[in-house]
Scaffold this motif. Structure first.
Motif, PDB file in Angstrom:
ATOM      1  N   TRP A   1       0.845  -1.188   0.000  1.00  0.00           N
ATOM      2  CA  TRP A   1       0.000   0.000   0.000  1.00  0.00           C
ATOM      3  C   TRP A   1       0.881   1.239   0.000  1.00  0.00           C
ATOM      4  N   ARG A   2       0.424   2.235  -0.722  1.00  0.00           N
ATOM      5  CA  ARG A   2       1.105   3.532  -0.746  1.00  0.00           C
ATOM      6  C   ARG A   2       0.208   4.514   0.018  1.00  0.00           C
ATOM      7  N   LEU A   3       0.724   5.020   1.152  1.00  0.00           N
ATOM      8  CA  LEU A   3      -0.107   5.782   2.080  1.00  0.00           C
ATOM      9  C   LEU A   3       0.369   7.220   2.188  1.00  0.00           C
ATOM     10  N   ALA A   4      -0.564   8.156   2.025  1.00  0.00           N
ATOM     11  CA  ALA A   4      -0.295   9.570   2.283  1.00  0.00           C
ATOM     12  C   ALA A   4      -0.646   9.842   3.747  1.00  0.00           C
ATOM     13  N   ILE A   5       0.349  10.249   4.540  1.00  0.00           N
ATOM     14  CA  ILE A   5       0.155  10.428   5.983  1.00  0.00           C
ATOM     15  C   ILE A   5      -0.573  11.738   6.231  1.00  0.00           C
ATOM     16  N   PRO A   6      -1.635  11.728   7.041  1.00  0.00           N
ATOM     17  CA  PRO A   6      -2.336  12.989   7.334  1.00  0.00           C
ATOM     18  C   PRO A   6      -1.409  13.965   8.046  1.00  0.00           C
ATOM     19  N   SER A   7      -1.618  15.243   7.783  1.00  0.00           N
ATOM     20  CA  SER A   7      -0.726  16.267   8.332  1.00  0.00           C
ATOM     21  C   SER A   7      -0.771  16.323   9.845  1.00  0.00           C
ATOM     22  N   TRP A   8      -1.874  15.877  10.459  1.00  0.00           N
ATOM     23  CA  TRP A   8      -1.977  15.956  11.917  1.00  0.00           C
ATOM     24  C   TRP A   8      -1.347  14.759  12.627  1.00  0.00           C
ATOM     25  N   ARG A   9      -0.878  13.750  11.886  1.00  0.00           N
ATOM     26  CA  ARG A   9      -0.276  12.566  12.505  1.00  0.00           C
ATOM     27  C   ARG A   9       1.247  12.618  12.377  1.00  0.00           C
ATOM     28  N   GLN A  10       1.862  13.511  13.145  1.00  0.00           N
ATOM     29  CA  GLN A  10       3.315  13.636  13.126  1.00  0.00           C
ATOM     30  C   GLN A  10       3.993  12.413  13.732  1.00  0.00           C
ATOM     31  N   ASP A  11       3.242  11.573  14.453  1.00  0.00           N
ATOM     32  CA  ASP A  11       3.830  10.413  15.120  1.00  0.00           C
ATOM     33  C   ASP A  11       3.981   9.216  14.197  1.00  0.00           C
ATOM     34  N   VAL A  12       3.344   9.231  13.025  1.00  0.00           N
ATOM     35  CA  VAL A  12       3.400   8.091  12.111  1.00  0.00           C
ATOM     36  C   VAL A  12       4.626   8.241  11.222  1.00  0.00           C
ATOM     37  N   THR A  13       5.588   7.321  11.402  1.00  0.00           N
ATOM     38  CA  THR A  13       6.856   7.441  10.673  1.00  0.00           C
ATOM     39  C   THR A  13       7.299   6.148  10.006  1.00  0.00           C
ATOM     40  N   SER A  14       6.653   5.015  10.306  1.00  0.00           N
ATOM     41  CA  SER A  14       7.154   3.743   9.794  1.00  0.00           C
ATOM     42  C   SER A  14       6.009   2.752   9.626  1.00  0.00           C
ATOM     43  N   GLU A  15       6.342   1.585   9.056  1.00  0.00           N
ATOM     44  CA  GLU A  15       5.342   0.534   8.882  1.00  0.00           C
ATOM     45  C   GLU A  15       4.806   0.063  10.236  1.00  0.00           C
ATOM     46  N   ALA A  16       5.673   0.055  11.258  1.00  0.00           N
ATOM     47  CA  ALA A  16       5.218  -0.371  12.583  1.00  0.00           C
ATOM     48  C   ALA A  16       4.109   0.540  13.100  1.00  0.00           C
ATOM     49  N   CYS A  17       4.177   1.829  12.769  1.00  0.00           N
ATOM     50  CA  CYS A  17       3.113   2.755  13.180  1.00  0.00           C
ATOM     51  C   CYS A  17       1.786   2.403  12.512  1.00  0.00           C
ATOM     52  N   ILE A  18       1.850   1.996  11.247  1.00  0.00           N
ATOM     53  CA  ILE A  18       0.629   1.613  10.533  1.00  0.00           C
ATOM     54  C   ILE A  18       0.041   0.343  11.148  1.00  0.00           C
ATOM     55  N   VAL A  19       0.908  -0.599  11.501  1.00  0.00           N
ATOM     56  CA  VAL A  19       0.438  -1.820  12.169  1.00  0.00           C
ATOM     57  C   VAL A  19      -0.279  -1.463  13.472  1.00  0.00           C
ATOM     58  N   GLU A  20       0.286  -0.523  14.226  1.00  0.00           N
ATOM     59  CA  GLU A  20      -0.338  -0.114  15.487  1.00  0.00           C
ATOM     60  C   GLU A  20      -1.712   0.502  15.232  1.00  0.00           C
ATOM     61  N   GLU A  21      -1.831   1.341  14.205  1.00  0.00           N
ATOM     62  CA  GLU A  21      -3.120   1.961  13.893  1.00  0.00           C
ATOM     63  C   GLU A  21      -4.159   0.900  13.520  1.00  0.00           C
ATOM     64  N   LEU A  22      -3.751  -0.052  12.698  1.00  0.00           N
ATOM     65  CA  LEU A  22      -4.693  -1.103  12.291  1.00  0.00           C
ATOM     66  C   LEU A  22      -5.096  -1.968  13.482  1.00  0.00           C
ATOM     67  N   ALA A  23      -4.140  -2.280  14.347  1.00  0.00           N
ATOM     68  CA  ALA A  23      -4.432  -3.152  15.489  1.00  0.00           C
ATOM     69  C   ALA A  23      -5.371  -2.468  16.478  1.00  0.00           C
ATOM     70  N   ARG A  24      -5.135  -1.189  16.758  1.00  0.00           N
ATOM     71  CA  ARG A  24      -5.980  -0.542  17.774  1.00  0.00           C
ATOM     72  C   ARG A  24      -7.387  -0.256  17.233  1.00  0.00           C
ATOM     73  N   LEU A  25      -7.525   0.045  15.934  1.00  0.00           N
ATOM     74  CA  LEU A  25      -8.871   0.241  15.382  1.00  0.00           C
ATOM     75  C   LEU A  25      -9.599  -1.089  15.202  1.00  0.00           C
ATOM     76  N   HIS A  26      -8.846  -2.143  14.874  1.00  0.00           N
ATOM     77  CA  HIS A  26      -9.451  -3.471  14.800  1.00  0.00           C
ATOM     78  C   HIS A  26      -9.887  -3.926  16.183  1.00  0.00           C
ATOM     79  N   GLY A  27      -9.109  -3.550  17.204  1.00  0.00           N
ATOM     80  CA  GLY A  27      -9.429  -3.883  18.592  1.00  0.00           C
ATOM     81  C   GLY A  27      -8.365  -4.770  19.203  1.00  0.00           C
ATOM     82  N   TYR A  28      -7.623  -4.220  20.182  1.00  0.00           N
ATOM     83  CA  TYR A  28      -6.601  -5.034  20.842  1.00  0.00           C
ATOM     84  C   TYR A  28      -7.221  -6.260  21.500  1.00  0.00           C
ATOM     85  N   GLU A  29      -8.478  -6.118  21.970  1.00  0.00           N
ATOM     86  CA  GLU A  29      -9.121  -7.239  22.647  1.00  0.00           C
ATOM     87  C   GLU A  29      -9.449  -8.375  21.685  1.00  0.00           C
ATOM     88  N   ARG A  30      -9.389  -8.110  20.367  1.00  0.00           N
ATOM     89  CA  ARG A  30      -9.688  -9.146  19.377  1.00  0.00           C
ATOM     90  C   ARG A  30      -8.437  -9.857  18.888  1.00  0.00           C
TER      91      ARG A  30
END
Length: 799
Positions: A446-475
């Protein structure tokens, strides 16, 4: 970070309860620490109307009020000076709990008249400190019996969030609403950023003046003049909203800046344009410049700090706090709105150095949305016009919005590798688009354009974290960790093992381990080796120098113990001491002290104070644990300046000094207000010779000594000033193979000896691993010992 539910609902169209919102926020990684509902404490309190207020028949300072309530007319005794006919207030009736005191209101007879309730002050309701009178409400829109919370405009429930430093976008209500909307808890309602038409001339010109290569200190600065404003109190809704999150309303202009700071996570500042002298320059501070800030404190600025300056000098500290001289007041008629970007690292360093904590600094040092500068200018301008009136001039823009970061490539196989889950491509796309990412490609890359307000997103690991927390850590299914080895390998280094051995050995000497500050008063550091190394930003003025020795902290601890009648004791510490202020200018050391009596009082042994030999024994125990050959050490009368010149020494191994020991100098003890005798030892572990590595991990074989030893005693007459160590060295040099132990067991001076002489008695143990020594062999070794001592020390064997 605090926000109220009504405030959140201005950004998020949702039917979720406050409990559901709190649970979802915590699941998203935005932990909710507390939910406080001020209206809950006021349940049962209602609006009442005072129809008549007459003097109490039996008390000069009390009034008897006839009050209209939802349950009819009541008579209430009131002592508030502002009680009068026509007043609309808050009524508490029998059985209600007063929030400020926790007391249950009971029916009471006051000076012979029954009071059927209480008209409350702000302090009694827990809404402030005002207790000069009862609450006096504006009658507009009120009716008798209306709930107090609604009449007072209380905003709640209030949620308190514990945010992690990387989520700068959630230091505003809008960012929190964006995350909830992405999680499916409602629909995001954006603010109105429509440009506000300008009229009239622009305000002061603004110039960015930084050295080449330092432009990121302030890449963008927007200033907009609004003329003809009226800066009075804020409307009730704004005051109540700020009060609900713990902010004190000041004036409409100041409240607007605070409101936008928490609403959008976008700090602003306003200048009284009439107080500015000429145009503005954003630059680095110059040596000697000072700023009287809005907190009433004057700060000395240093080069490298970003300031906004006019012709008179600095008027604001960029990203941290404005100056008092150009602050707005009720007399302000023309205001200059500032919306800017400041370097996070420089802002954090300036705030730490000056010791300033502010809501602006909290947000700037975490990184703000660069593309929100111009929209926030329009939003704040619209609020100023709505609440203060005026005529806006055109915005003056210095610099430019920094370019967007390049797109981030995300490989889908990183999700199972790092998070242990797999998601279908359509879910990956839906989550990322809901979070504001521009998404192209898929399903593998995937080719991702990072939103201007997400200065913390810098790597693939950050994208994994975003997907995991929106999917649900409890899942995410739990998976046991696989052990790679049956027994974990040893992780301690040789140096760490040696430090542990030294720590155990010194503790076995009877000393208690202490952990003291690495910082000491400069006057104490000066006693232990030259000019103290001072810190630029100390914890306090008393702890402003790096410790050159471990002894100052131990002596301070001993002084505290002595002040509490602990008249004997011993402490040691193992830790770093500092030889300078640069990286690497520190060494690991161990030091110990003893004070008072050498041992507790006992009938079998006479009392004696601690002496230098006690400290020497501690030093030798530490060196032995560090695998230093004790028999090779030489004692030299070379004490450091902080030791007593005649009661201290140095342990040497060849030309190298390894340890200091002895009684401390009286001037050192006076500096710590210690009257008892104190002895100490200290050595640098990093300076000790490294143990020779063994060829393998097996222990060396035990040398068997099955044959009996032969013990012999010698008494030598020597000069009174001869060191005993010199004699012991001569004994050891006389026999290398059979000599197992040499020990000084007696020193005698006085009657029976020639003047200027003393007697040293030495015990010697001889032993062979191969046979029992014959008398002839023993006598031969003894003769060599006597000859060696006579030759080396000019000694004479006593017979």
């Amino acid at each position: 970070m605090k926000l109220t539910l009504p405030w959140l609902e201005e950004h998020l169209e949702t039917t979720a309860t406050v409990e559901e919102i709190a649970n979802k926020l915590t699941a998203l990684g935005l932990e909710v620490e507390e939910i406080a509902d001020p209206a809950r404490a006021l349940a049962g309190f209602t609006v009442a109307h005072v129809l008549e207020a007459v003097p109490h028949p039996h008390a000069d300072r009390l009034k008897l009020c006839t009050v209209e309530t939802k349950n009819g007319i009541r008579r209430i005794v009131c002592g508030a000076p502002n009680a009068r006919a026509g007043l609309w207030g808050i009524l508490a009736t029998e059985g209600l709990t007063i929030p400020a005191t926790g007391e249950v209101l009971k029916r009471a007879v006051i000076r012979g008249v029954e009071s059927q309730g209480m008209l409350c002050s702000a302090r009694e309701l827990g809404l402030g400190e005002d207790h000069t009178g009862i609450i006096d409400l504006s009658p507009e829109g009120l009716e008798v019996g209306m709930p107090a919370a609604r009449a007072l405009g209380l905003e709640g429930p209030v949620l308190t969030l514990k945010l992690t430093p990387d989520r700068a976008d959630c230091y505003g209500v809008a960012g929190i609403a964006r995350d909830l909307a992405a999680a499916g808890l409602g629909r995001l309602k954006p603010r109105d950023f429509t440009p506000v038409p300008s009229r009239g001339a622009p305000g002061p010109a603004i110039r960015l003046d930084f050295p080449k290569g330092e432009e990121k200190a302030c890449p963008l600065f927007v200033g907009r003049i609004v003329r003809g404003v009226k800066n009075g109190p804020s409307p009730a809704w704004l005051r109540h909203r700020l009060e609900a999150i713990g902010l004190r309303p000041i004036s409409a202009l100041v409240d607007i800046t605070n409101y936008v700071t928490f609403d959008l996570g976008r700090p602003l500042h306003v200048f009284d344009a009439d107080k500015l002298q000429g145009d503005l320059t954003v630059r680095f501070a110059r040596a000697g410049e000072r700023l009287l800030a809005l907190d009433g404190k004057e700060y000395e600025l240093a080069p490298g700090m970003t300031v906004i300056a006019d012709a008179s000098g600095p008027v604001s500290l960029g990203g941290i706090m404005g100056g008092e001289r150009t602050g707005v007041s009720e007399h302000t008629r023309h205001v200059l709105l500032e919306v800017a970007l400041f370097d996070p690292l420089r802002t954090a360093a300036t705030g730490r150095r000056l010791g300033i904590e502010s809501d602006a600094r909290t947000r700037f040092e975490r990184g703000l949305d660069p593309e929100l500068v111009l929209p926030a200018t329009e939003y704040a301008t619209r609020l100023i016009l709505e609440l203060c009136g005026g005529e806006p001039g055109p915005a003056f823009v210095a610099g430019a919005v920094p370019p967007r970061r390049p797109p981030l490539l995300f490989r889908a196989d990183q999700l199972p590798r790092l998070a242990g889950i797999t998601l279908p491509p359509e879910e990956i796309r839906a989550i990322l688009e809901a979070l504001g990412f521009g998404v192209e490609g898929g399903p593998e890359t995937w080719r991702l354009a990072i939103p201007s307000w997400r200065q913390d997103v810098t790597s693939e690991a950050c994208i994994v974290e975003e997907l995991a927390r929106l999917h649900g850590y409890e899942r995410i299914p739990p998976v046991p960790v696989k052990r790679c080895e049956a027994v974990a390998p040893v992780s301690a280094t040789a140096e760490q093992r040696r430090r542990a051995a030294v720590r155990r050995a010194v503790a076995a000497q009877g000393l208690a381990e202490a952990v003291t500050w690495s910082f000491v008063p400069p006057e104490h550091a000066d006693l232990f080796g030259g000019a103290p190394v001072r810190m630029e930003n100390p914890l306090s003025s008393e702890l402003s120098a790096l410790r050159p020795s471990l002894l100052p902290g131990l002596l301070a601890a001993a002084a505290r113990n002595l002040a509490r009648k602990q008249e004997e004791g011993g402490l040691f510490e193992l830790g770093p001491r500092f030889t300078g202020g640069r990286p690497g200018e520190q060494v690991w050391a161990v030091a110990g002290i003893r004070w008072g009596r050498a041992a507790p009082r006992h009938w079998a042994s006479p009392d004696r104070p601690v002496d230098a030999l006690d400290a020497k024994a501690d030093a030798l125990a530490a060196l032995s644990a560090a695998q230093v050959r004790i028999e090779a050490l030489v004692t030299a009368a070379e004490p450091a300046p902080w030791y007593h010149p005649g009661r201290a020494g140095r342990l040497r191994l060849g030309p190298n000094g390894l340890a200091l020991f002895g009684e401390l100098h009286p001037k050192v003890l006076r500096a710590f207000d210690i009257a008892a005798p104190v002895v100490a030892f200290e050595l640098d572990l990093d300076a000790l010779p490294k143990p020779k590595p063994r060829p393998n991990k097996a222990r060396p074989p035990l040398e068997p000594l099955p044959y009996p030893p032969a013990d012999r005693d010698f008494a030598f007459l020597v000069d009174e000033d001869l060191p005993a160590q010199q004699l012991l060295d001569a004994v050891r040099a006389a026999e290398k193979k059979l000599l197992r132990e040499v020990r000084l067991f007696d020193v005698y001076t006085g009657k029976g000896l020639p003047p200027g002489k003393k007697s040293l008695a030495v015990a010697v143990r001889l032993q062979s691993p191969e046979r029992t020594l014959s008398d002839a062999e023993i006598e031969s070794v003894c003769a060599r010992i006597v000859n060696a001592v006579e030759k080396a020390c000019g000694a004479q064997l006593r017979r």
